[in-house]
Design a protein around this motif. Structure first.
Motif, PDB file in Angstrom:
ATOM      1  N   ASP A  75      18.774  -8.918 -20.885  1.00  8.70           N
ATOM      2  CA  ASP A  75      19.714  -8.556 -19.632  1.00  8.70           C
ATOM      3  C   ASP A  75      21.046  -8.990 -19.879  1.00  8.70           C
ATOM      4  OD1 ASP A  75      19.461 -11.550 -19.972  1.00  8.70           O
ATOM      5  OD2 ASP A  75      19.374 -12.110 -18.004  1.00  8.70           O
ATOM      6  N   THR A  76      21.277  -8.987 -21.182  1.00  5.71           N
ATOM      7  CA  THR A  76      22.846  -9.136 -21.398  1.00  5.71           C
ATOM      8  C   THR A  76      23.281  -7.822 -22.131  1.00  5.71           C
ATOM      9  OG1 THR A  76      22.333  -9.833 -23.961  1.00  5.71           O
ATOM     10  CG2 THR A  76      22.317 -11.520 -22.221  1.00  5.71           C
ATOM     11  N   ASP A  77      24.561  -7.813 -22.592  1.00  2.21           N
ATOM     12  CA  ASP A  77      25.013  -6.572 -23.164  1.00  2.21           C
ATOM     13  C   ASP A  77      24.531  -6.257 -24.542  1.00  2.21           C
ATOM     14  OD1 ASP A  77      26.536  -6.159 -20.960  1.00  2.21           O
ATOM     15  OD2 ASP A  77      28.638  -7.038 -21.585  1.00  2.21           O
ATOM     16  N   TRP A  78      23.932  -7.475 -25.381  1.00  2.87           N
ATOM     17  CA  TRP A  78      23.806  -7.226 -26.828  1.00  2.87           C
ATOM     18  C   TRP A  78      22.225  -7.250 -26.987  1.00  2.87           C
ATOM     19  CZ3 TRP A  78      26.458 -11.477 -24.680  1.00  2.87           C
ATOM     20  CH2 TRP A  78      27.839 -11.485 -24.712  1.00  2.87           C
ATOM     21  N   GLY A  79      21.135  -7.551 -25.976  1.00  2.13           N
ATOM     22  CA  GLY A  79      19.920  -7.810 -26.222  1.00  2.13           C
ATOM     23  C   GLY A  79      19.242  -6.653 -26.690  1.00  2.13           C
ATOM     24  N   GLU A  80      19.359  -5.542 -26.213  1.00  2.00           N
ATOM     25  CA  GLU A  80      18.541  -4.137 -26.696  1.00  2.00           C
ATOM     26  C   GLU A  80      19.077  -3.714 -27.819  1.00  2.00           C
ATOM     27  OE1 GLU A  80      18.105  -1.186 -23.644  1.00  2.00           O
ATOM     28  OE2 GLU A  80      17.511   0.226 -25.186  1.00  2.00           O
ATOM     29  N   ARG A  84      16.473  -3.641 -31.038  1.00  6.50           N
ATOM     30  CA  ARG A  84      16.144  -2.490 -31.995  1.00  6.50           C
ATOM     31  C   ARG A  84      16.901  -2.880 -33.522  1.00  6.50           C
ATOM     32  NH1 ARG A  84      14.871   1.580 -28.748  1.00  6.50           N
ATOM     33  NH2 ARG A  84      15.518   1.799 -26.791  1.00  6.50           N
ATOM     34  N   ALA A  85      17.738  -3.503 -33.326  1.00  6.71           N
ATOM     35  CA  ALA A  85      18.298  -3.933 -35.054  1.00  6.71           C
ATOM     36  C   ALA A  85      17.368  -4.751 -35.693  1.00  6.71           C
ATOM     37  CB  ALA A  85      19.614  -4.430 -35.167  1.00  6.71           C
ATOM     38  N   ALA A  86      16.726  -5.830 -34.958  1.00  8.54           N
ATOM     39  CA  ALA A  86      15.971  -6.846 -35.510  1.00  8.54           C
ATOM     40  C   ALA A  86      14.418  -6.072 -35.988  1.00  8.54           C
ATOM     41  CB  ALA A  86      15.672  -7.801 -34.530  1.00  8.54           C
ATOM     42  N   ASP A  87      14.307  -5.020 -35.369  1.00  2.82           N
ATOM     43  CA  ASP A  87      12.913  -4.271 -35.530  1.00  2.82           C
ATOM     44  C   ASP A  87      12.990  -3.598 -36.950  1.00  2.82           C
ATOM     45  OD1 ASP A  87      10.125  -3.206 -34.890  1.00  2.82           O
ATOM     46  OD2 ASP A  87      11.388  -1.297 -34.968  1.00  2.82           O
ATOM     47  N   GLY A  88      14.454  -3.448 -37.552  1.00  6.25           N
ATOM     48  CA  GLY A  88      14.636  -2.625 -38.652  1.00  6.25           C
ATOM     49  C   GLY A  88      14.733  -3.797 -39.771  1.00  6.25           C
ATOM     50  N   GLN A 104       9.113 -10.043 -19.414  1.00  5.95           N
ATOM     51  CA  GLN A 104      10.293  -9.986 -20.346  1.00  5.95           C
ATOM     52  C   GLN A 104       9.705  -9.446 -21.791  1.00  5.95           C
ATOM     53  OE1 GLN A 104      11.466 -13.753 -18.483  1.00  5.95           O
ATOM     54  NE2 GLN A 104      13.359 -13.053 -19.332  1.00  5.95           N
ATOM     55  N   LEU A 105       8.604 -10.134 -22.125  1.00  8.06           N
ATOM     56  CA  LEU A 105       7.971  -9.850 -23.326  1.00  8.06           C
ATOM     57  C   LEU A 105       7.557  -8.581 -23.268  1.00  8.06           C
ATOM     58  CD1 LEU A 105       6.043 -13.343 -23.811  1.00  8.06           C
ATOM     59  CD2 LEU A 105       8.098 -12.389 -25.052  1.00  8.06           C
ATOM     60  N   ASP A 106       6.892  -7.865 -22.356  1.00  8.84           N
ATOM     61  CA  ASP A 106       6.472  -6.607 -22.307  1.00  8.84           C
ATOM     62  C   ASP A 106       7.656  -5.826 -22.845  1.00  8.84           C
ATOM     63  OD1 ASP A 106       3.878  -6.949 -21.543  1.00  8.84           O
ATOM     64  OD2 ASP A 106       4.328  -6.724 -19.428  1.00  8.84           O
ATOM     65  N   ALA A 107       8.819  -6.186 -22.015  1.00  4.84           N
ATOM     66  CA  ALA A 107       9.998  -5.090 -22.308  1.00  4.84           C
ATOM     67  C   ALA A 107      10.396  -5.324 -23.851  1.00  4.84           C
ATOM     68  CB  ALA A 107      11.234  -5.847 -21.568  1.00  4.84           C
ATOM     69  N   LEU A 108      10.352  -6.546 -24.394  1.00  2.00           N
ATOM     70  CA  LEU A 108      10.718  -6.464 -25.865  1.00  2.00           C
ATOM     71  C   LEU A 108       9.697  -5.853 -26.764  1.00  2.00           C
ATOM     72  CD1 LEU A 108      12.441  -7.473 -28.118  1.00  2.00           C
ATOM     73  CD2 LEU A 108      11.054 -10.079 -27.919  1.00  2.00           C
ATOM     74  N   ALA A 109       8.309  -6.101 -26.412  1.00  2.00           N
ATOM     75  CA  ALA A 109       7.377  -5.397 -27.072  1.00  2.00           C
ATOM     76  C   ALA A 109       7.442  -3.908 -27.087  1.00  2.00           C
ATOM     77  CB  ALA A 109       5.945  -5.717 -26.540  1.00  2.00           C
ATOM     78  N   ALA A 110       8.010  -3.206 -26.114  1.00  2.00           N
ATOM     79  CA  ALA A 110       8.454  -1.797 -26.236  1.00  2.00           C
ATOM     80  C   ALA A 110       9.590  -1.594 -27.134  1.00  2.00           C
ATOM     81  CB  ALA A 110       8.664  -1.346 -24.699  1.00  2.00           C
ATOM     82  N   LEU A 111      10.297  -2.501 -27.788  1.00  2.00           N
ATOM     83  CA  LEU A 111      11.429  -2.227 -28.623  1.00  2.00           C
ATOM     84  C   LEU A 111      11.144  -2.535 -30.176  1.00  2.00           C
ATOM     85  CD1 LEU A 111      14.343  -3.600 -26.372  1.00  2.00           C
ATOM     86  CD2 LEU A 111      13.847  -1.147 -26.833  1.00  2.00           C
ATOM     87  N   THR A 112      10.009  -3.476 -30.300  1.00  2.00           N
ATOM     88  CA  THR A 112       9.807  -4.002 -31.782  1.00  2.00           C
ATOM     89  C   THR A 112       8.246  -3.976 -31.809  1.00  2.00           C
ATOM     90  OG1 THR A 112      10.195  -5.280 -33.440  1.00  2.00           O
ATOM     91  CG2 THR A 112      10.161  -6.178 -31.150  1.00  2.00           C
ATOM     92  N   ASP A 113       7.650  -3.796 -33.216  1.00  2.00           N
ATOM     93  CA  ASP A 113       6.383  -4.079 -33.483  1.00  2.00           C
ATOM     94  C   ASP A 113       6.163  -5.366 -34.050  1.00  2.00           C
ATOM     95  OD1 ASP A 113       5.820  -1.580 -32.506  1.00  2.00           O
ATOM     96  OD2 ASP A 113       6.094  -0.441 -34.435  1.00  2.00           O
ATOM     97  N   LYS A 114       7.261  -6.103 -34.297  1.00  2.00           N
ATOM     98  CA  LYS A 114       7.211  -7.258 -34.813  1.00  2.00           C
ATOM     99  C   LYS A 114       6.302  -8.478 -33.777  1.00  2.00           C
ATOM    100  CE  LYS A 114      10.570  -6.599 -38.098  1.00  2.00           C
ATOM    101  NZ  LYS A 114      10.438  -6.391 -39.343  1.00  2.00           N
TER     102      LYS A 114
END
Ligand SMILES: CC(C)(COP(=O)(O)OP(=O)(O)OC[C@H]1O[C@@H](n2cnc3c(N)ncnc32)[C@H](O)[C@@H]1OP(=O)(O)O)[C@@H](O)C(=O)NCCC(=O)NCCSC(=O)C[C@H](O)C(=O)O
Ligand SMILES: [Mg+2]
Length: 283
Positions: A75-80, A84-88, A104-114
């Motif tokens: 929910d911050t300006d940097w989170g998404e 995406r960067a952490a996923d790489g 909130q974990l569902d939302a993160l799970a959609a952005l990374t497979d880690k």
């Protein structure tokens, strides 16, 4: 080594923006590192810290230490962009701050497979701990005792009485779900006695280890959360005594005047497995 079998005695926060600390971490005897993009990084440095951290992880040199990247909240300006960067990045897990709901974990799970980790640091998180721990992608929980104290308006006390219900709610949830769980930080990083007492308390409660803010805290946490020589020797004697009892057709053995049943053997074997995992870190 599989996530849950790794040791987590010492889990050190490294500000993702600080080259010197990122380099220093390569030589520290910690079990895990939390590379922080959240509270340890000032807003003006957030984007640059992402690049600095990605480069440091790309260079590597962190050995067998578990590498966890703490991103900013989604929910911050940097989170998404962080997610995406952490996923790489060459890291083992992504840690989301201020998780209060599995959504909130569902939302993160959609952005990374880690594998995902959750900071547990708000009253809502305490009340939803069971649902958060049960999230299918969650591998670990980290107590955020500074934020929690702020939200509760509780005082810091040596015995942590105001914090115990929260610590134990999360611990119950993590253990029920089979997640790793590590205790919060001890802010007074020059107070060895205070840190030792808090580590011992965390170990007694059942935490896997402690999050740390300074390299000077590592040795104390490593000692507190490792099985002692006495515990290892007792575990071996319990296993041996129980095997002998079983061979004689008995279901119970006695060691040092105390009963040893199958359930104690399970604990004894986990003590030896933890000692082996710690030894493997240095191998
Ligand atoms: C607390 C610090 C700001 C102190 O830093 P500093 O003044 O540089 O300490 P020293 O001069 O004693 O440092 C000696 C050397 O050690 C390196 N160092 C220091 N800290 C770290 C670290 N965390 N990881 C790796 N290396 C570290 C210094 O660079 C010196 O190296 P050298 O010059 O080569 O000898 C500082 O320790 C710090 O910033 N700590 C981390 C703070 C942090 O991450 N905070 C956020 C996490 S806590 C939190 O948010 C928990 C949770 O969310 C909650 O709510 O509770
Ligand atoms: Mg926090």
């Amino acid at each position: 080594m599989e996530f849950a079998l790794r040791p987590y005695r010492s889990v050190l926060y490294i500000p993702g923006s600080k080259d010197r600390a990122l380099d220093k971490a390569r030589g520290l005897a910690v079990d895990a590192l939390i590379f922080d993009l959240e509270d340890a990084v000032a807003p003006a440095e957030k984007a640059a810290a992402r690049e600095t951290l990605a480069a440091a992880l790309g260079v590597g040199g962190y050995g067998k230490r578990t590498r966890i990247v703490r991103i900013n909240g989604l929910d911050t300006d940097w989170g998404e962009a962080d997610a995406r960067a952490a996923d790489g990045m060459d890291c083992d897990a992504v840690l989301l701050p201020k998780v209060e709901d599995p959504v909130q974990l569902d939302a993160l799970a959609a952005l990374t497979d880690k594998p995902l980790w959750a900071m547990m640091e708000t009253p809502k998180a305490m009340l939803n701990a069971q649902a958060i721990a049960a999230h299918p992608r969650l591998a670990g929980m980290v107590m955020g005792t500074n934020d929690l104290a702020k939200e509760l308006n509780s005082r810091f006390r040596a015995d942590r009485l105001p914090m115990l219900t929260s610590l134990q709610l999360c611990l119950l949830a993590a253990k029920a779900a089979g997640c790793v769980i590590v205790d919060g930080v001890y802010n007074a990083f020059k107070d060895d006695e205070g840190l030792r007492a808090e580590c011992d308390q965390g170990r007694d409660i059942g935490f896997d280890g402690k999050t740390l803010i300074h390299p000077a805290q590592v040795e104390i946490a490593n000692a507190a959360f490792a099985p002692s020589e006495g515990e290892i020797a007792l575990a071996r004697r319990q296993i041996h005594a129980f095997e002998q009892a079983e061979a004689a057709g008995q279901g119970v053995a006695v060691v040092d005047g105390k009963i040893v049943e199958n359930l104690h053997v399970v604990t004894a074997k986990s003590v030896l497995a933890k000692a082996d995992a710690i030894a493997a870190m240095g191998a």
